[in-house]
Design a protein around this motif. Sequence first.
Motif, PDB file in Angstrom:
ATOM      1  N   ASN A   1      -8.128  31.751  51.388  1.00 25.89           N
ATOM      2  CA  ASN A   1      -8.401  30.339  51.147  1.00 25.89           C
ATOM      3  C   ASN A   1      -9.827  30.145  50.632  1.00 25.89           C
ATOM      4  OD1 ASN A   1      -7.296  27.692  51.278  1.00 25.89           O
ATOM      5  ND2 ASN A   1      -8.619  27.248  53.020  1.00 25.89           N
ATOM      6  N   LYS A   2     -10.767  30.863  51.231  1.00 25.13           N
ATOM      7  CA  LYS A   2     -12.165  30.764  50.807  1.00 25.13           C
ATOM      8  C   LYS A   2     -12.372  31.365  49.420  1.00 25.13           C
ATOM      9  CE  LYS A   2     -14.356  30.533  55.365  1.00 25.13           C
ATOM     10  NZ  LYS A   2     -13.135  30.095  56.041  1.00 25.13           N
ATOM     11  N   ILE A   3     -11.667  32.465  49.149  1.00 24.87           N
ATOM     12  CA  ILE A   3     -11.751  33.068  47.811  1.00 24.87           C
ATOM     13  C   ILE A   3     -11.202  32.113  46.770  1.00 24.87           C
ATOM     14  CG2 ILE A   3     -10.878  34.926  46.349  1.00 24.87           C
ATOM     15  CD1 ILE A   3     -10.929  36.742  48.804  1.00 24.87           C
ATOM     16  N   SER A   4     -10.064  31.476  47.094  1.00 20.16           N
ATOM     17  CA  SER A   4      -9.467  30.515  46.171  1.00 20.16           C
ATOM     18  C   SER A   4     -10.414  29.340  45.929  1.00 20.16           C
ATOM     19  CB  SER A   4      -8.131  30.007  46.725  1.00 20.16           C
ATOM     20  OG  SER A   4      -7.211  31.063  46.880  1.00 20.16           O
ATOM     21  N   GLY A   5     -11.045  28.870  47.002  1.00 24.55           N
ATOM     22  CA  GLY A   5     -12.013  27.785  46.854  1.00 24.55           C
ATOM     23  C   GLY A   5     -13.167  28.186  45.970  1.00 24.55           C
ATOM     24  N   SER A   6     -13.623  29.424  46.103  1.00 30.65           N
ATOM     25  CA  SER A   6     -14.716  29.916  45.267  1.00 30.65           C
ATOM     26  C   SER A   6     -14.302  29.961  43.799  1.00 30.65           C
ATOM     27  CB  SER A   6     -15.151  31.315  45.726  1.00 30.65           C
ATOM     28  OG  SER A   6     -15.603  31.287  47.063  1.00 30.65           O
TER      29      SER A   6
ATOM     30  N   LEU B   1     -12.661  19.568  40.815  1.00 29.06           N
ATOM     31  CA  LEU B   1     -12.416  20.971  41.115  1.00 29.06           C
ATOM     32  C   LEU B   1     -13.454  21.512  42.092  1.00 29.06           C
ATOM     33  CD1 LEU B   1     -11.407  22.813  37.797  1.00 29.06           C
ATOM     34  CD2 LEU B   1     -10.118  22.705  39.921  1.00 29.06           C
ATOM     35  N   LEU B   2     -14.709  21.155  41.872  1.00 35.97           N
ATOM     36  CA  LEU B   2     -15.779  21.597  42.763  1.00 35.97           C
ATOM     37  C   LEU B   2     -15.555  21.078  44.178  1.00 35.97           C
ATOM     38  CD1 LEU B   2     -18.851  21.074  40.400  1.00 35.97           C
ATOM     39  CD2 LEU B   2     -17.881  23.251  41.118  1.00 35.97           C
ATOM     40  N   TRP B   3     -15.119  19.825  44.280  1.00 35.28           N
ATOM     41  CA  TRP B   3     -14.882  19.222  45.587  1.00 35.28           C
ATOM     42  C   TRP B   3     -13.735  19.922  46.319  1.00 35.28           C
ATOM     43  CZ3 TRP B   3     -16.723  16.731  49.473  1.00 35.28           C
ATOM     44  CH2 TRP B   3     -15.889  16.086  50.389  1.00 35.28           C
ATOM     45  N   ILE B   4     -12.638  20.174  45.604  1.00 36.48           N
ATOM     46  CA  ILE B   4     -11.501  20.858  46.218  1.00 36.48           C
ATOM     47  C   ILE B   4     -11.927  22.248  46.694  1.00 36.48           C
ATOM     48  CG2 ILE B   4      -9.193  21.807  45.833  1.00 36.48           C
ATOM     49  CD1 ILE B   4      -8.774  19.633  43.725  1.00 36.48           C
ATOM     50  N   GLY B   5     -12.664  22.965  45.840  1.00 35.90           N
ATOM     51  CA  GLY B   5     -13.132  24.290  46.213  1.00 35.90           C
ATOM     52  C   GLY B   5     -14.029  24.261  47.430  1.00 35.90           C
ATOM     53  N   PHE B   6     -14.929  23.282  47.476  1.00 33.72           N
ATOM     54  CA  PHE B   6     -15.838  23.145  48.614  1.00 33.72           C
ATOM     55  C   PHE B   6     -15.066  22.877  49.903  1.00 33.72           C
ATOM     56  CE2 PHE B   6     -18.275  20.277  51.405  1.00 33.72           C
ATOM     57  CZ  PHE B   6     -19.349  21.101  51.705  1.00 33.72           C
ATOM     58  N   LYS B   7     -14.066  22.010  49.828  1.00 36.76           N
ATOM     59  CA  LYS B   7     -13.263  21.685  51.005  1.00 36.76           C
ATOM     60  C   LYS B   7     -12.499  22.907  51.507  1.00 36.76           C
ATOM     61  CE  LYS B   7     -12.493  18.121  52.599  1.00 36.76           C
ATOM     62  NZ  LYS B   7     -13.073  17.484  53.803  1.00 36.76           N
ATOM     63  N   MET B   8     -12.005  23.724  50.577  1.00 37.81           N
ATOM     64  CA  MET B   8     -11.256  24.910  50.983  1.00 37.81           C
ATOM     65  C   MET B   8     -12.175  25.934  51.645  1.00 37.81           C
ATOM     66  SD  MET B   8      -8.568  25.499  47.837  1.00 37.81           S
ATOM     67  CE  MET B   8      -7.657  26.722  48.777  1.00 37.81           C
TER      68      MET B   8
ATOM     69  N   ALA C   1     -15.157   9.048  25.603  1.00 36.35           N
ATOM     70  CA  ALA C   1     -14.675   9.069  26.986  1.00 36.35           C
ATOM     71  C   ALA C   1     -14.343  10.480  27.458  1.00 36.35           C
ATOM     72  CB  ALA C   1     -13.442   8.188  27.128  1.00 36.35           C
ATOM     73  N   PHE C   2     -13.993  11.388  26.538  1.00 33.52           N
ATOM     74  CA  PHE C   2     -13.578  12.722  26.925  1.00 33.52           C
ATOM     75  C   PHE C   2     -14.662  13.455  27.716  1.00 33.52           C
ATOM     76  CE2 PHE C   2     -10.295  13.160  23.296  1.00 33.52           C
ATOM     77  CZ  PHE C   2      -9.328  12.645  24.132  1.00 33.52           C
ATOM     78  N   PHE C   3     -15.907  13.269  27.320  1.00 33.90           N
ATOM     79  CA  PHE C   3     -17.002  13.956  27.996  1.00 33.90           C
ATOM     80  C   PHE C   3     -17.058  13.574  29.467  1.00 33.90           C
ATOM     81  CE2 PHE C   3     -21.520  13.935  29.310  1.00 33.90           C
ATOM     82  CZ  PHE C   3     -21.753  15.298  29.237  1.00 33.90           C
ATOM     83  N   TRP C   4     -16.908  12.291  29.751  1.00 29.24           N
ATOM     84  CA  TRP C   4     -16.976  11.822  31.135  1.00 29.24           C
ATOM     85  C   TRP C   4     -15.727  12.195  31.916  1.00 29.24           C
ATOM     86  CZ3 TRP C   4     -21.710  10.856  32.261  1.00 29.24           C
ATOM     87  CH2 TRP C   4     -22.570  10.372  31.279  1.00 29.24           C
ATOM     88  N   VAL C   5     -14.584  12.177  31.242  1.00 27.00           N
ATOM     89  CA  VAL C   5     -13.351  12.608  31.896  1.00 27.00           C
ATOM     90  C   VAL C   5     -13.460  14.070  32.304  1.00 27.00           C
ATOM     91  CG1 VAL C   5     -10.890  13.063  31.525  1.00 27.00           C
ATOM     92  CG2 VAL C   5     -11.892  10.912  30.748  1.00 27.00           C
ATOM     93  N   LYS C   6     -14.051  14.879  31.414  1.00 25.23           N
ATOM     94  CA  LYS C   6     -14.243  16.294  31.706  1.00 25.23           C
ATOM     95  C   LYS C   6     -15.133  16.476  32.935  1.00 25.23           C
ATOM     96  CE  LYS C   6     -17.391  18.473  29.570  1.00 25.23           C
ATOM     97  NZ  LYS C   6     -18.244  19.125  28.547  1.00 25.23           N
ATOM     98  N   LEU C   7     -16.208  15.713  33.014  1.00 27.92           N
ATOM     99  CA  LEU C   7     -17.117  15.828  34.152  1.00 27.92           C
ATOM    100  C   LEU C   7     -16.428  15.411  35.455  1.00 27.92           C
ATOM    101  CD1 LEU C   7     -20.562  14.568  32.787  1.00 27.92           C
ATOM    102  CD2 LEU C   7     -19.736  16.914  33.084  1.00 27.92           C
ATOM    103  N   VAL C   8     -15.611  14.371  35.379  1.00 25.85           N
ATOM    104  CA  VAL C   8     -14.872  13.943  36.574  1.00 25.85           C
ATOM    105  C   VAL C   8     -13.939  15.056  37.040  1.00 25.85           C
ATOM    106  CG1 VAL C   8     -13.119  12.352  37.429  1.00 25.85           C
ATOM    107  CG2 VAL C   8     -15.033  11.481  36.087  1.00 25.85           C
TER     108      VAL C   8
END
Length: 208
Positions: free
Chosen positions: A188-193, A86-93, A74-81
């Motif tokens: 904010n954009k730098i933080s998202g990146s 993180l990618l989603w939060i960064g994209f939104k920022m 399960a760890f592998f899938w938890v890691k991907l989630v």
Amino acid sequence: MILLEPSALVAFISACFFLAIVPGPTVTLIVANALARGPIAGLLTVLGAQIAIFLMVIVVALGLQAVIGFMSWAFFWVKLVGAAYLLWIGFKMITNRSGLSFDDKTSVKGVGKSIVQGFVVTMSNPKALLFLGAFLPQFIEPSAAAAPQVIGLGLITMLVFTVFDGIYAVAAGNTRKFLTQQRLSTVNKISGSLLIVGGTWLALQRKV
């Protein structure tokens, strides 16, 4: 229960100190939230992260190898989630065009959101659990019960990390007061990146 000699306890706390000052994905998220919504949002992210670490400490105390043997799939899938989160939060920022407000009320919005973000990002990194499982037992007295010692050492580790993560949160949150709206948007954009970089790093880590 902590059975360490004073010298060993100092060595343990020193090791926690050097580990705490090295930024990782969680620290990046803390700073990003503090810059975007103020120091309270950053501190709430710290709280979520510490809840995750406490659960990991309990896992170590109950028997790390047995748990990992049962849940390694399960760890592998938890890691991907977590990486995707993180990618989603960064994209939104990065894509946020509404701008950021300096209103103090902004910092108390989304309490649950900040806590959940800190929890998910920290919990999604199985290497943190493996690290605790390798680090804490080095300071255990073999002649005594292991679980209480692990929990005691884990609480010390949490305290050290909370202090330094809290410093990151307060420093970043207060820094935003000295930024113009345009510069704050840029930060904010730098933080998202940086969050996207952290999410990519997490996703590329080998399966534990």
